[in-house]
Design a protein around this motif. Structure first.
Motif, PDB file in Angstrom:
ATOM      1  N   TYR A  54       6.004 -12.601  16.432  1.00 37.36           N
ATOM      2  CA  TYR A  54       4.993 -11.825  16.772  1.00 37.36           C
ATOM      3  C   TYR A  54       5.329 -11.074  18.008  1.00 37.36           C
ATOM      4  O   TYR A  54       5.819 -11.541  18.959  1.00 37.36           O
ATOM      5  N   ASN A  55       4.630  -9.840  18.304  1.00 37.86           N
ATOM      6  CA  ASN A  55       4.412  -9.213  19.485  1.00 37.86           C
ATOM      7  C   ASN A  55       3.171  -9.766  20.259  1.00 37.86           C
ATOM      8  O   ASN A  55       2.170  -9.335  19.776  1.00 37.86           O
ATOM      9  N   LEU A  56       3.468 -10.684  21.353  1.00 33.13           N
ATOM     10  CA  LEU A  56       2.416 -11.136  21.786  1.00 33.13           C
ATOM     11  C   LEU A  56       1.323 -10.143  22.420  1.00 33.13           C
ATOM     12  O   LEU A  56      -0.054 -10.282  22.205  1.00 33.13           O
ATOM     13  N   GLY A  57       1.592  -9.165  23.099  1.00 33.68           N
ATOM     14  CA  GLY A  57       0.859  -8.202  23.588  1.00 33.68           C
ATOM     15  C   GLY A  57      -0.114  -7.495  22.415  1.00 33.68           C
ATOM     16  O   GLY A  57      -1.232  -7.463  22.504  1.00 33.68           O
ATOM     17  N   ASP A  58       0.647  -6.949  21.400  1.00 28.58           N
ATOM     18  CA  ASP A  58      -0.067  -6.388  20.087  1.00 28.58           C
ATOM     19  C   ASP A  58      -1.279  -7.367  19.450  1.00 28.58           C
ATOM     20  O   ASP A  58      -2.146  -6.962  19.269  1.00 28.58           O
ATOM     21  N   VAL A  59      -0.629  -8.712  19.453  1.00 27.54           N
ATOM     22  CA  VAL A  59      -1.614  -9.592  18.795  1.00 27.54           C
ATOM     23  C   VAL A  59      -3.065  -9.857  19.914  1.00 27.54           C
ATOM     24  O   VAL A  59      -3.751  -9.858  19.439  1.00 27.54           O
ATOM     25  N   MET A  60      -2.693  -9.743  21.010  1.00 26.60           N
ATOM     26  CA  MET A  60      -3.683 -10.036  21.981  1.00 26.60           C
ATOM     27  C   MET A  60      -4.652  -8.764  21.868  1.00 26.60           C
ATOM     28  O   MET A  60      -5.877  -8.907  22.085  1.00 26.60           O
ATOM     29  N   GLN A  61      -3.971  -7.818  21.783  1.00 26.31           N
ATOM     30  CA  GLN A  61      -4.892  -6.441  21.972  1.00 26.31           C
ATOM     31  C   GLN A  61      -5.772  -6.442  20.342  1.00 26.31           C
ATOM     32  O   GLN A  61      -6.823  -5.892  20.432  1.00 26.31           O
ATOM     33  N   ARG A 113      -0.240 -16.840   8.413  1.00 23.91           N
ATOM     34  CA  ARG A 113       0.324 -15.874   9.518  1.00 23.91           C
ATOM     35  C   ARG A 113      -0.784 -15.259  10.547  1.00 23.91           C
ATOM     36  O   ARG A 113      -0.572 -15.344  11.853  1.00 23.91           O
ATOM     37  N   LYS A 153      -6.709  -8.695  18.917  1.00 22.69           N
ATOM     38  CA  LYS A 153      -7.554  -9.681  19.239  1.00 22.69           C
ATOM     39  C   LYS A 153      -8.716  -9.346  20.048  1.00 22.69           C
ATOM     40  O   LYS A 153     -10.200  -9.456  19.710  1.00 22.69           O
ATOM     41  N   ILE A 154      -8.598  -8.722  20.995  1.00 24.30           N
ATOM     42  CA  ILE A 154      -9.466  -8.186  21.897  1.00 24.30           C
ATOM     43  C   ILE A 154     -10.284  -7.202  21.054  1.00 24.30           C
ATOM     44  O   ILE A 154     -11.598  -7.137  21.343  1.00 24.30           O
ATOM     45  N   ILE A 165      -5.439 -14.872  25.897  1.00 23.63           N
ATOM     46  CA  ILE A 165      -6.317 -14.035  26.454  1.00 23.63           C
ATOM     47  C   ILE A 165      -7.149 -14.927  27.486  1.00 23.63           C
ATOM     48  O   ILE A 165      -7.321 -14.393  28.637  1.00 23.63           O
ATOM     49  N   ILE A 200       5.829  -8.433  29.385  1.00 21.77           N
ATOM     50  CA  ILE A 200       5.554  -9.711  28.341  1.00 21.77           C
ATOM     51  C   ILE A 200       7.105  -9.681  28.009  1.00 21.77           C
ATOM     52  O   ILE A 200       7.894 -10.903  27.809  1.00 21.77           O
ATOM     53  N   SER A 201       7.493  -8.829  27.351  1.00 23.07           N
ATOM     54  CA  SER A 201       8.935  -8.655  26.747  1.00 23.07           C
ATOM     55  C   SER A 201      10.113  -9.034  27.679  1.00 23.07           C
ATOM     56  O   SER A 201      11.060 -10.045  27.154  1.00 23.07           O
ATOM     57  N   ILE A 228      -3.016 -17.878  18.904  1.00 25.27           N
ATOM     58  CA  ILE A 228      -2.033 -17.746  20.084  1.00 25.27           C
ATOM     59  C   ILE A 228      -2.743 -16.786  21.020  1.00 25.27           C
ATOM     60  O   ILE A 228      -2.749 -16.884  22.276  1.00 25.27           O
ATOM     61  N   ALA A 229      -3.388 -15.634  20.338  1.00 21.18           N
ATOM     62  CA  ALA A 229      -3.985 -14.530  21.081  1.00 21.18           C
ATOM     63  C   ALA A 229      -5.233 -15.224  21.846  1.00 21.18           C
ATOM     64  O   ALA A 229      -5.465 -14.940  23.090  1.00 21.18           O
ATOM     65  N   LEU A 248      -3.391  -5.762  29.987  1.00 17.70           N
ATOM     66  CA  LEU A 248      -3.701  -6.565  29.165  1.00 17.70           C
ATOM     67  C   LEU A 248      -4.893  -7.097  30.087  1.00 17.70           C
ATOM     68  O   LEU A 248      -6.121  -7.502  29.416  1.00 17.70           O
ATOM     69  N   ALA A 297       5.148 -17.290  20.431  1.00 17.44           N
ATOM     70  CA  ALA A 297       4.865 -16.028  20.078  1.00 17.44           C
ATOM     71  C   ALA A 297       6.147 -15.288  19.692  1.00 17.44           C
ATOM     72  O   ALA A 297       6.202 -14.697  18.400  1.00 17.44           O
ATOM     73  N   SER A 346       0.549  -2.268  25.719  1.00 23.06           N
ATOM     74  CA  SER A 346       0.301  -3.921  25.582  1.00 23.06           C
ATOM     75  C   SER A 346       1.426  -4.746  25.959  1.00 23.06           C
ATOM     76  O   SER A 346       1.380  -5.927  25.619  1.00 23.06           O
ATOM     77  N   ASP A 347       2.597  -4.244  26.705  1.00 22.88           N
ATOM     78  CA  ASP A 347       3.616  -5.064  27.070  1.00 22.88           C
ATOM     79  C   ASP A 347       3.434  -5.495  28.476  1.00 22.88           C
ATOM     80  O   ASP A 347       4.080  -6.467  28.926  1.00 22.88           O
ATOM     81  N   GLN A 368      -7.924  -5.004  30.482  1.00 19.65           N
ATOM     82  CA  GLN A 368      -8.628  -4.949  29.254  1.00 19.65           C
ATOM     83  C   GLN A 368      -9.629  -6.171  29.011  1.00 19.65           C
ATOM     84  O   GLN A 368     -10.748  -5.912  28.650  1.00 19.65           O
TER      85      GLN A 368
END
Lengths: 116, 116, 116, 116
Positions: B84-91, A61, B93-94, A73, B5-6, A68-69, A8, B79, A2-3, A11
């Motif tokens: 937040y870890n943006l990638g995790d948050v996006m995944q 939170r 949500k997907i 996306i 992303i990081s 944000i997501a 992403l 984020a 997911s980085d 996906q």
């Protein structure tokens, strides 16, 4: 992983294509959706005073992460649809900002580049 | 590497810290800036009719890329600031959207999950 | 007379009709334009700290007036197109807010009605 | 009388003052609230296709009226707080647009004044 912006993005496009939604996701409607979602994110902070924001961030939170997501996306899909490499576009802009906002002139103030 | 992303987030925070801007970048002001930039992106499509959009995208290719980058840069920073870890948050949500929008019910229509 | 919503609305519709623009001004595009103009208005205050706002308001007095007018003109047209009487709709909402925000509970705090 | 901008503005300010909310309603926070409410109004039309909009307007007639009122109420207050006469400011902008968009050049097209 997911980085990775590209993974992403894949996906996201897989999600969109499975639903045959590409026909709805033209550039105008995507830009409108991004702005509407950014507005929802901002809604969390409307009228909030400085000392209330920390509490707000803790109490909401999950919703804030979700907003944000939503923006991210749509933004990843938008960039991909238009044929941009989002990471490249971001790096180009960071480099551009580095020139527009020289450290010695920008340090500690919030002036726009046009006012420096 | 601009696909990470990081790593992009580290570049953004380095830029911000070099200018001592973190004090301006509280959650409220970041959400306001994100919304304002998303509005600028949308400006390109205001009043545009379907048949005009392609031409618009070509004629303003650089500005639109720049607006997308502006939203993305602020969003990555936001984020990160909130932990937040943006990638995790996006995944997450997907995955959530995958459940809310089942392929068989969502295919080819633009109904909200609450209307399915 | 510029204090009358209905007379200003007539002026706006006369302007629109003289240019045969009603065909562009569907509800969706009007709502998008209103949001985009509200975003431009907000742009004046992005990143501004409390102590900078007064100066900003003075230095950009004309542009800010112009942005407010842009939002108002589109809003008056929008209400009229949808067959609402804007003044009536506003009074109904003020009356509704009067109930949702009882003076004794709302006085001096910025809680949402759902949190009172 | 609900057709008078000044009388509606007086009602709004009476509402605000009864709750001692003027301290929260600085220019920045008002502009943010206006943009957030305009975003809520736009939410009704996100992803909507042309043929869906009529039905949407009918099915959500009350909510849309309420969102329009929200934007208008804040806008009337904002103009008043900044010492503008909203009607005058609107008339000045209509007159300005009349010059920027000459009927013979603007008729039937949606070009910006800068593109005419």
């Amino acid at each position: 992983m997911s980085d990775s912006i590209s993974e992403l993005t894949t996906q996201i496009q897989t999600f969109v294509d499975a639903r045959d939604w590409r026909k709805f996701h033209n550039a105008k409607d995507l830009s409108v959706a991004i702005s509407a979602e950014a507005g929802e994110l901002m809604q969390h902070f409307v009228w909030q005073q400085e000392e209330q924001i920390e509490r707000r961030l803790e109490a909401h939170r999950e919703e804030i992460a979700s907003e944000i997501a939503d923006v991210a996306i749509l933004l990843f899909e938008f960039a991909d649809n238009l044929g941009y490499n989002l990471g490249d576009v971001m790096q180009a802009k960071i480099a551009h900002n580095d020139i527009r906002y020289p450290v010695d002139k920008s340090r500690g103030n919030n002036l726009k580049y046009s006012e420096l």
